[in-house]
Enzyme design. Structure first.
Site, PDB file in Angstrom:
ATOM      1  N   SER A 126      53.171  -9.618  33.578  1.00 51.83           N
ATOM      2  CA  SER A 126      52.999  -8.712  32.497  1.00 51.83           C
ATOM      3  C   SER A 126      51.929  -8.772  31.448  1.00 51.83           C
ATOM      4  CB  SER A 126      54.276  -8.730  31.785  1.00 51.83           C
ATOM      5  OG  SER A 126      54.709  -9.796  30.918  1.00 51.83           O
ATOM      6  N   ASP A 171      46.048 -14.264  37.954  1.00 47.80           N
ATOM      7  CA  ASP A 171      46.888 -12.947  37.794  1.00 47.80           C
ATOM      8  C   ASP A 171      45.984 -11.704  37.330  1.00 47.80           C
ATOM      9  OD1 ASP A 171      49.024 -15.031  37.788  1.00 47.80           O
ATOM     10  OD2 ASP A 171      49.232 -14.722  35.856  1.00 47.80           O
TER      11      ASP A 171
END
Length: 381
Positions: A126, A171
């Site tokens: 996130s 990521d």
């Protein structure tokens, strides 16, 4: 949803936005804790995204509002941004502004309205989604002309130096660069990328993501300690990074290391091998043959790297017992999510078996959804 974002932006900031940009969370198919060891990773982007609706400002103010926040606008002076100055979720977008400015890019003030359906604390990146959506917005607003990989490096710099989490680049690269229907085979040393076809539907399969609802905090020192251990092992072996240790040389190398470092090295070296083997099987259309690689990867994370926990272990065990072909913990660890490769017909029975196992153990109900390989950061309005 896009019209609603513009309306919400205007309600908070008092003007119409210039546009909306989105960046996805990611799930890592295989290749855990290899990125900061210059190794290989194989993530996919999720359909879940963080959306940043934005408008430039004539002054040097940064005004941030999150639909998932406390209902208040965070108002910051761009010229006062520095590591340690901003706390909480606002540090991630503020860090992107800081990293761009530090790299010499001309960024000015902006109003941002942030909304997200990427699960937080679930090992699904996130934070990278927030960083990359912010970077994509600023790239367009200020005409910076940066590529996806360049935006990913800016986002990683923000997380490393501004937020203080020593993550690798996987990521951010996944969030910025993935394409629909593929997995991203990334060499984290050279940043060379290859989009590997990952057509689960054609193979009659699904990839389930099981969010255990166990929250983790990679900034609490555990992640940093693992990274430091890997770097110390490479130094003792006289290697630039653990990526440079071949599987064939693993056993002799382990004998040269102190006991507390051996299992870390074993995981990284064998995990790199699992990534390349997974890519080879996908390129030959043998998607179902990934199953034993996934399960072996979880055992390595659990026993050698020791970043699993009771909930992720139970999710793997319950999924496999109910018919999943293979399953593993995904993300940095200390909680988070599990991925399970299942036949289409077994998806709901496997999900229900995991929910039942969690109920029997007294754990919070997990959230289970299907991962669909999706698109990286882009403008959506």
């Amino acid at each position: 949803m896009i019209d609603e974002a513009a309306t919400d932006f205007e309600a908070v900031h008092g003007a119409r936005p210039s546009g909306t940009w989105a960046a996805p969370g990611r799930v890592n198919l295989i290749g855990e804790h290899t990125d900061y060891n210059d190794g290989f990773v194989l993530p996919i982007a999720l359909p879940h995204t963080t959306r940043v609706t934005a408008r430039g400002r004539a002054d040097r103010r940064l005004r941030l509002y999150s639909a998932q926040g406390d209902g208040r606008v965070t108002d910051l002076a761009l010229d006062g941004l520095a590591p340690g100055v901003v706390a909480g979720w606002a540090a991630y977008p503020a860090g992107v502004f800081w990293a761009l400015a530090e790299a010499g890019h001309p960024v000015g003030g902006a109003d941002l309205f942030i909304d997200s359906d990427v699960p937080t604390g679930a090992g699904l990146s996130s934070s990278a989604a927030l960083e990359c959506a912010t970077a994509a917005a600023l790239n367009d607003l200020h005409g910076l002309g940066l590529t996806g990989p360049q935006l990913a490096l800016v986002a990683q710099r923000a997380e490393n130096a501004f937020v203080g989490v020593p993550c690798g680049v996987m990521d951010q690269m996944a969030s910025a660069c993935c394409t629909a229907g593929t997995a991203l085979f990334l060499d984290t040393r050279t940043l060379q990328q290859r989009h590997v076809p990952f057509d689960l539907e054609a193979a009659g399969l699904r990839l389930l993501v099981i969010d255990t609802k166990v929250k983790h905090d990679l900034g609490d020192g555990a992640y940093a300690a693992l990274r430091a251990g890997c770097e110390r092992a490479a130094e003792l072996l006289g290697l630039p990074a653990l990526r440079d240790l071949a599987v064939a040389d693993l056993d002799p190398a382990l004998g040269r290391l102190p006991g507390e470092l051996r299992s870390l090295v074993r995981h990284v070296v064998t995990e790199n091998e699992r990534v390349t083997e997974t890519v080879e099987r996908l390129e030959h259309g043998a998607t179902a043959a990934l199953a034993p690689i996934l399960t072996a990867g979880h055992a390595s994370l659990r026993d050698d790297f020791r970043v699993s926990c009771a909930e992720t272990d139970l999710a793997v065990e319950a999924a496999v017992a109910a018919g999943a072909l293979g399953a593993r913990m995904t993300g940095g660890g200390f909680g988070g999510s599990v991925v399970a490769l299942v036949a289409e017909a077994d998806a709901e029975p496997v999900a229900e078996a995991v929910r039942s196992a969690f109920g029997s153990a007294g754990y919070r109900p997990p959230v289970v959804f299907t991962a669909v390989p999706s698109t990286g950061a882009r403008r959506v309005a």
